[in-house]
Write a protein that holds these residues in place. Structure first.
Motif, PDB file in Angstrom:
ATOM      1  N   HIS A  89      10.871  -6.702  -7.886  1.00 65.30           N
ATOM      2  CA  HIS A  89       9.489  -6.477  -7.495  1.00 65.30           C
ATOM      3  C   HIS A  89       8.587  -7.600  -8.009  1.00 65.30           C
ATOM      4  O   HIS A  89       7.776  -8.157  -7.278  1.00 65.30           O
ATOM      5  CB  HIS A  89       9.060  -5.138  -8.113  1.00 65.30           C
ATOM      6  N   MET A  90       8.766  -7.944  -9.290  1.00 68.65           N
ATOM      7  CA  MET A  90       7.930  -8.980  -9.896  1.00 68.65           C
ATOM      8  C   MET A  90       8.215 -10.355  -9.330  1.00 68.65           C
ATOM      9  O   MET A  90       7.307 -11.136  -9.053  1.00 68.65           O
ATOM     10  CB  MET A  90       8.129  -8.993 -11.412  1.00 68.65           C
ATOM     11  N   GLY A 100       6.895 -10.584  -5.842  1.00 64.89           N
ATOM     12  CA  GLY A 100       5.440 -10.709  -5.898  1.00 64.89           C
ATOM     13  C   GLY A 100       5.020 -12.139  -6.188  1.00 64.89           C
ATOM     14  O   GLY A 100       4.114 -12.683  -5.550  1.00 64.89           O
ATOM     15  N   THR A 101       5.689 -12.745  -7.156  1.00 59.52           N
ATOM     16  CA  THR A 101       5.380 -14.127  -7.520  1.00 59.52           C
ATOM     17  C   THR A 101       5.610 -15.073  -6.337  1.00 59.52           C
ATOM     18  O   THR A 101       4.770 -15.916  -6.033  1.00 59.52           O
ATOM     19  CB  THR A 101       6.262 -14.571  -8.710  1.00 59.52           C
ATOM     20  N   LEU A 112       5.740 -14.198  -3.200  1.00 57.81           N
ATOM     21  CA  LEU A 112       4.876 -13.825  -2.074  1.00 57.81           C
ATOM     22  C   LEU A 112       3.503 -14.497  -2.171  1.00 57.81           C
ATOM     23  O   LEU A 112       2.918 -14.889  -1.163  1.00 57.81           O
ATOM     24  CB  LEU A 112       4.726 -12.289  -2.035  1.00 57.81           C
ATOM     25  N   ARG A 113       3.024 -14.656  -3.402  1.00 54.17           N
ATOM     26  CA  ARG A 113       1.734 -15.321  -3.599  1.00 54.17           C
ATOM     27  C   ARG A 113       1.751 -16.772  -3.100  1.00 54.17           C
ATOM     28  O   ARG A 113       0.716 -17.351  -2.819  1.00 54.17           O
ATOM     29  CB  ARG A 113       1.344 -15.317  -5.079  1.00 54.17           C
ATOM     30  N   PHE A 160       8.449  -6.464   2.118  1.00 59.61           N
ATOM     31  CA  PHE A 160       7.335  -7.281   1.616  1.00 59.61           C
ATOM     32  C   PHE A 160       5.960  -6.869   2.135  1.00 59.61           C
ATOM     33  O   PHE A 160       4.959  -7.188   1.502  1.00 59.61           O
ATOM     34  CB  PHE A 160       7.598  -8.778   1.822  1.00 59.61           C
ATOM     35  N   LEU A 209       4.589  -4.454  -0.371  1.00 57.15           N
ATOM     36  CA  LEU A 209       4.310  -5.232  -1.586  1.00 57.15           C
ATOM     37  C   LEU A 209       3.030  -6.057  -1.419  1.00 57.15           C
ATOM     38  O   LEU A 209       2.196  -6.129  -2.322  1.00 57.15           O
ATOM     39  CB  LEU A 209       5.512  -6.129  -1.907  1.00 57.15           C
ATOM     40  N   ALA A 210       2.889  -6.662  -0.253  1.00 60.32           N
ATOM     41  CA  ALA A 210       1.677  -7.450   0.019  1.00 60.32           C
ATOM     42  C   ALA A 210       0.431  -6.560  -0.031  1.00 60.32           C
ATOM     43  O   ALA A 210      -0.628  -6.982  -0.512  1.00 60.32           O
ATOM     44  CB  ALA A 210       1.785  -8.127   1.383  1.00 60.32           C
ATOM     45  N   GLU A 233       0.187  -3.872  -1.866  1.00 61.18           N
ATOM     46  CA  GLU A 233       0.029  -3.500  -3.265  1.00 61.18           C
ATOM     47  C   GLU A 233      -0.636  -4.601  -4.088  1.00 61.18           C
ATOM     48  O   GLU A 233      -1.472  -4.310  -4.944  1.00 61.18           O
ATOM     49  CB  GLU A 233       1.428  -3.182  -3.812  1.00 61.18           C
ATOM     50  N   ILE A 234      -0.282  -5.836  -3.841  1.00 55.73           N
ATOM     51  CA  ILE A 234      -0.796  -6.901  -4.703  1.00 55.73           C
ATOM     52  C   ILE A 234      -1.946  -7.687  -4.068  1.00 55.73           C
ATOM     53  O   ILE A 234      -2.278  -8.780  -4.501  1.00 55.73           O
ATOM     54  CB  ILE A 234       0.326  -7.843  -5.203  1.00 55.73           C
TER      55      ILE A 234
END
Ligand code: C2E
Ligand code: MG
Ligand code: MG
Ligand code: MG
Length: 283
Positions: free
Chosen positions: A24-25, A28-29, A31-32, A77, A80-81, A83-84
Motif C-alpha cells: 500500500h505504501m 502510494g509513493t 502513484l504520486r 490503484f 488508492l488514488a 484515498e491519498i
C-alpha cells in the motif's frame, strides 16, 4: 505450510498484514509520481449495437504500468488514488486523453463513435466537477453528444438534491448518463425514474452465468424488461461467448460488450479493429 515454515497462523497473519501495508505504501509513493512519469495509458473497449452489429462506442479504461512493479490493476490503484488525494488530477488526465483520442478516431473516419468514461465517486462529488469536465470538452473541442459518463449506483444513491441537480446539468450539456455494474449496488431502485439516465450496464457477474444457470438468465431478462419499461437502454458487459450473446440478443438487450467481441485495445489497435470489424462474428 504454516507448520513447515515454522510459523503459526498468528505470525502468518501479521506477516501478510505487514506485506499488504508495505505494498500500500510503496504503491502510494509510486502513484504520486505516475502522472509526471507518464506511466498511465488508456485502452478502449468496444460496445456493439446488438441489432445493427455496429461498434457504437468505446469505453476508456485506464492502465498503469509502473517501471519496477509492472502493470497495476485499476481496481487496486483507483481506490488508492481516491484515498491519498490523487484522483482528481488522474481523472482529469484520463478524460483529457480520452477526448484527444476520440478526436483522432473521428478524424480517422469513425465520426459517429462515442466515448464512455468511468467517473470516480470522489471526482463526481467534488464541487468543481462539472466545470472541470466542461473545460476539457471545450479545450479539446469534443462535442458533448459524443460523451457518455458511467456512474455507479452508490454515487447516485445519496439521493441528495445536489445529485439530481448535477445530473440534470450534465444532461443539459448533452452528455449521456449510464449506471455501471448495475445490480451490484444493494440500493433501492427508486432513483431509476427520478434521475435523468440513459443506460443501464448489467454487471458482468450476472452475464457469466446466463448460459448455464436459469436463475441468472431470469435476473438478466427482468433487468432488460424493467429498463425498457423505464425507457432506458441496456448494455451487457462481460459477454464472453456466443451462447451469452445469443441469449442477450433474444432478450432484446440493446448493446453488447465483452471479450467475445475483443479485449480492451490500445488506440492504434482499436483503429485497426474498427477498420476490420464487419459484424460477421455476430451473424
Ligand atoms: P468497469 O467499468 O465495470 O469495467 C469493466 C471491467 O471488466 C474492465 O476491467 C474490463 O477489462 C473487464 N471486462 C470487460 N469485458 C470482460 C469480459 O468479457 N470478461 C472479463 N473477465 N472481464 C471483462 P478493468 O479495466 O480492470 O477495470 C476494472 C474497474 O476499474 C472498472 O470496472 C472501473 O470501475 C474501474 N476503472 C477502469 N478504468 C477506469 C477509469 O478510467 N476511471 C475510473 N474512475 N475507473 C476506472
Ligand atoms: Mg465501466
Ligand atoms: Mg462495468
Ligand atoms: Mg463491472
Amino acid at each position: 505450510e504454516a507448520k513447515s515454515s515454522g510459523k503459526n497462523q498468528y505470525e502468518l497473519y501479521h506477516l501478510e498484514m505487514h506485506q499488504n501495508e508495505s505494498r500500500h505504501m510503496i504503491l502510494g509513493t509510486y502513484l504520486r509520481k505516475a502522472l509526471e512519469r507518464n506511466e498511465f495509458y488508456l485502452v478502449y473497449h468496444p460496445i456493439v449495437d446488438a441489432n445493427t452489429k455496429e461498434i457504437v462506442s468505446v469505453e476508456a479504461l485506464v492502465r498503469w504500468k509502473q517501471k519496477k512493479l509492472g502493470e497495476i490493476a485499476p481496481s487496486e490503484f483507483i481506490p488508492l488514488a481516491e484515498e491519498i488525494g490523487l484522483i482528481i488530477p488522474i481523472s482529469e488526465w484520463i478524460i483529457q486523453k480520452a477526448c484527444e483520442d476520440l478526436n483522432n478516431f473521428h478524424f480517422n473516419g469513425h465520426s459517429k463513435l462515442k466515448m464512455c468514461i468511468n467517473i470516480s465517486a470522489l471526482h463526481f462529488n467534488q464541487e468543481g466537477f462539472i466545470k472541470s469536465l466542461n473545460d476539457i470538452f471545450v479545450n479539446t473541442n469534443v462535442s458533448t453528444h459524443h460523451i457518455e459518463l458511467e456512474l455507479t449506483e452508490s454515487m447516485v444513491m445519496p439521493n441528495a438534491v445536489e445529485t439530481v441537480d448535477k445530473l440534470i446539468k450534465l444532461k443539459k450539456l448533452g452528455i449521456k448518463l449510464s449506471i455501471d455494474d448495475f445490480g451490484t449496488g444493494y440500493s433501492s431502485l427508486s432513483y431509476l425514474n427520478r434521475f435523468p439516465l440513459d443506460t443501464l450496464k448489467i454487471d458482468q457477474s450476472f452475464i457469466s452465468g446466463i448460459s448455464d444457470y436459469k436463475e441468472d438468465s431470469s435476473i438478466v431478462e427482468a433487468i432488460i424488461m424493467m429498463a425498457h419499461r423505464l425507457h432506458l437502454k441496456v448494455v451487457a458487459e462481460g459477454v464472453e461467448n456466443k451462447k451469452q450473446y445469443e441469449l442477450l440478443k433474444r432478450e432484446k438487450c440493446n448493446f453488447i460488450q465483452g471479450f467475445y467481441i475483443t479485449k480492451p485495445l490500445p488506440k492504434h489497435k482499436l483503429l485497426a479493429f474498427l477498420e476490420d470489424w464487419d459484424g460477421e462474428l455476430l451473424k
